[in-house]
Design an enzyme around this catalytic site. Structure first.
Site, PDB file in Angstrom:
ATOM      1  N   THR A  84       0.839  -1.173   0.000  1.00 48.21           N
ATOM      2  CA  THR A  84       0.000   0.000   0.000  1.00 48.21           C
ATOM      3  C   THR A  84       0.880   1.231   0.000  1.00 48.21           C
ATOM      4  O   THR A  84       2.063   1.128   0.275  1.00 48.21           O
ATOM      5  CB  THR A  84      -0.852  -0.012   1.299  1.00 48.21           C
ATOM      6  OG1 THR A  84      -1.606  -1.217   1.333  1.00 48.21           O
ATOM      7  CG2 THR A  84      -1.797   1.155   1.384  1.00 48.21           C
ATOM      8  N   GLY A 126       1.395  -2.000   4.862  1.00 48.64           N
ATOM      9  CA  GLY A 126       1.883  -3.134   5.634  1.00 48.64           C
ATOM     10  C   GLY A 126       0.876  -4.132   6.130  1.00 48.64           C
ATOM     11  O   GLY A 126       1.133  -4.793   7.145  1.00 48.64           O
ATOM     12  N   GLY A 127      -0.291  -4.294   5.481  1.00 50.71           N
ATOM     13  CA  GLY A 127      -1.203  -5.370   5.853  1.00 50.71           C
ATOM     14  C   GLY A 127      -1.540  -5.384   7.330  1.00 50.71           C
ATOM     15  O   GLY A 127      -2.033  -4.409   7.894  1.00 50.71           O
TER      16      GLY A 127
END
Length: 530
Positions: free
Chosen positions: A344, A426-427
């Site tokens: 992202t 970063g999920g």
């Protein structure tokens, strides 16, 4: 000691320096914060193609000069002609992670730009034309970008999965090889796409020349998306999540994002009045709170139209008090079953008028579906792989359903008048990193540059990793590692400035007009004030 960037006029932050410069140039020319963000978002879709694209989604938090918050959900739903049986009949037990069949959700990014632009014109006095806002991105794709270390590293690690996906090697391989850092990467079809959007307007993506090129490619390549999916899509304003803590009000995006997780972690830290005396306490406390919060996220969060609970029920003082009592801080609890990941970009900006934006844009996994549409140069996201093909799962695939999103921008209004915009890629790391940056700035009184760049950690899976270890940057002391292990954490030491920790950033606008900005040294970004 790292120093924050300071300015009394404006501040722009992005994880690639050219995206930062593009946005700051718009601010310097008298543009407002939304106009700057659109220009920066367009540019970063070119210079950071492994992390975002016009073929992805985005979310916005806009704090205007009167401290009103406006939230935009520009998440595209699954195609209206797709269902579980479609994949089952093809022999799949889960949605393919790459290729045309993974590109099953409408790209919402450009619709988000358009809704924000229209809002800017109507409410913020926006006057800069779309032709100017997209110009730098158009030229960058035409003239070529310099390959960054992070782009090369992602190409090396993902090439085996992506090399046979349509269009991928045509864009990213040079004479059949991965380009070196500094090599020129030209994407002429993407430049042509920006040219058409400049000529015809942003809606062209969903109903004009660009739209027809996209649909032609998707039809030929076998994506489930169709023309009606694009024509019927609109980004929307939504009510942001809000939570009052002792000295600030926190804002984030509602479902289908995991914004609830980010805001709940800070709510629990506040409720428990946790004061961390050292890094061991900081890491352990946030990690244990994260585990409790992720159990709620993984059980309930999906498209809000299909949730059995309204998200506001998880933000009451009574619920937060109850959840706080359930957390045992004496030792490490088991990690919730979870397998989320993704990459992202977060961007932040504030202008001379007192408007501030927190913005995030994504194609989910690195390079998304890997599918680069031949006629437009657009990389399609694979956000739809977050759907389950199990009817019993709370996030199972349905026609027109929005996918679960790890991405969510954060913003805070402090009681003393400060406005803070912050976020990261970063999920599963996003809620942990957001909480850490906020805590370091607000409780530990670090300047923003240090709050972002002090060593970080990540609990949970990152895309491409099979472990759910507690990954900790090697800049932490040996004593920190040893004590965390003794508390039951499975600790894994990683690099000093490890990219899996995310490319974060933060800015604060003070009541006297001072702007403070901090960018992530793990990225290729910068913070520019004027």
């Amino acid at each position: 000691m790292l120093s924050s960037k300071l300015s009394y006029n404006y501040m722009m932050i992005a994880p690639h320096h050219l995206a930062t410069k593009t946005g700051s140039d718009i601010l310097k020319e008298g543009g407002n914060v939304v106009e700057a963000m659109i220009a920066s978002a367009a540019m970063i879709s070119v210079v950071y193609p492994h992390m975002n694209s016009m073929g992805g989604d985005n979310f916005w938090l806009i704090s205007d000069k009167n401290k009103n918050i406006h939230a935009i959900d520009s998440c595209g739903p699954a195609s209206n002609n797709i269902n579980i049986d479609f994949y089952k009949k093809l022999g799949f037990n889960s949605i393919p992670s790459r290729g045309p069949l993974s590109a099953l959700t409408v790209p919402g990014a450009v619709a988000g730009w358009k809704l924000a632009y229209d809002f800017s014109v109507k409410n913020l006095g926006g006057k800069i034309p779309i032709s100017r806002l997209l110009f730098d991105a158009e030229q960058a794709a035409k003239e070529g970008i310099a390959v960054t270390k992070t782009l090369r590293n992602n190409l090396k690690s993902k090439l085996n999965q992506l090399v046979e996906v349509v269009g991928f090697k045509d864009i990213y391989l040079k004479n059949g090889k991965i380009p070196n850092v500094g090599d020129r990467l030209i994407i002429p079809k993407l430049s042509n796409t920006f040219s058409l959007l400049i000529k015809n307007g942003l809606q062209d993506f969903y109903s004009g020349d660009v739209f027809r090129k996209i649909i032609s490619d998707l039809d030929i390549l076998g994506s489930p998306l169709n023309s009606d999916d694009f024509k019927n899509y609109k980004a929307t304003f939504v009510d942001p999540l809000e939570l009052k803590i002792k000295d600030a009000k926190l804002f984030n995006l509602p479902p289908p994002t995991q914004g609830l997780a980010s805001i709940l972690i800070l709510g629990l830290l506040d409720e428990l009045s946790i004061t961390c005396k050292n890094n061991v306490e900081l890491i352990h406390n946030i990690v244990e709170i994260t585990k409790a919060v992720f159990k709620i996220r993984d059980k309930h969060i999906s498209d809000p139209r299909y949730m059995s609970f309204h998200v506001s029920e998880f933000l009451t003082k009574d619920f937060i008090k109850k959840l706080a009592k359930e957390i045992n801080f004496e030792k490490a609890a088991p990690w919730p079953t979870s397998s989320l990941g993704g990459d992202t970009v977060w961007l932040g900006a504030t202008d001379t008028h007192g408007n501030t934006v927190s913005f995030i844009q994504s194609i989910y996994w690195e390079f998304g579906s890997g599918l680069v549409l031949p006629n437009t140069g657009i990389t399609m996201q694979n956000r739809g792989v977050s759907f389950s093909l199990d009817l019993k799962n709370h996030n199972h695939l349905l026609p027109g359903r929005k996918p679960f999103h790890t991405i969510q921008p954060a913003l805070a209004h402090f009681d003393d008048g400060r406005v803070m915009s912050y976020g990261t890629m970063g999920g599963e790391g996003q809620p942990q990193t957001q909480a850490t940056i906020f805590y370091r700035y607000n409780i530990q009184n670090l300047n923003l540059q240090n709050a972002v760049n002090e060593p970080r950690w990540l609990l949970g899976k990152t895309w491409g990793e099979e472990t759910t270890s507690l990954k900790i940057e090697e800049r932490f002391s040996a004593d920190t590692f040893d004590k965390l292990k003794s508390m039951g954490h499975i600790v894994e030491k990683v690099g000093a400035y490890e990219e899996i920790m995310g490319h974060a950033g933060a800015l604060v606008c003070y009541p006297n007009g001072l702007k403070e900005g901090g960018y992530d040294l793990r990225s290729d970004g910068s913070a520019i004030g004027g």
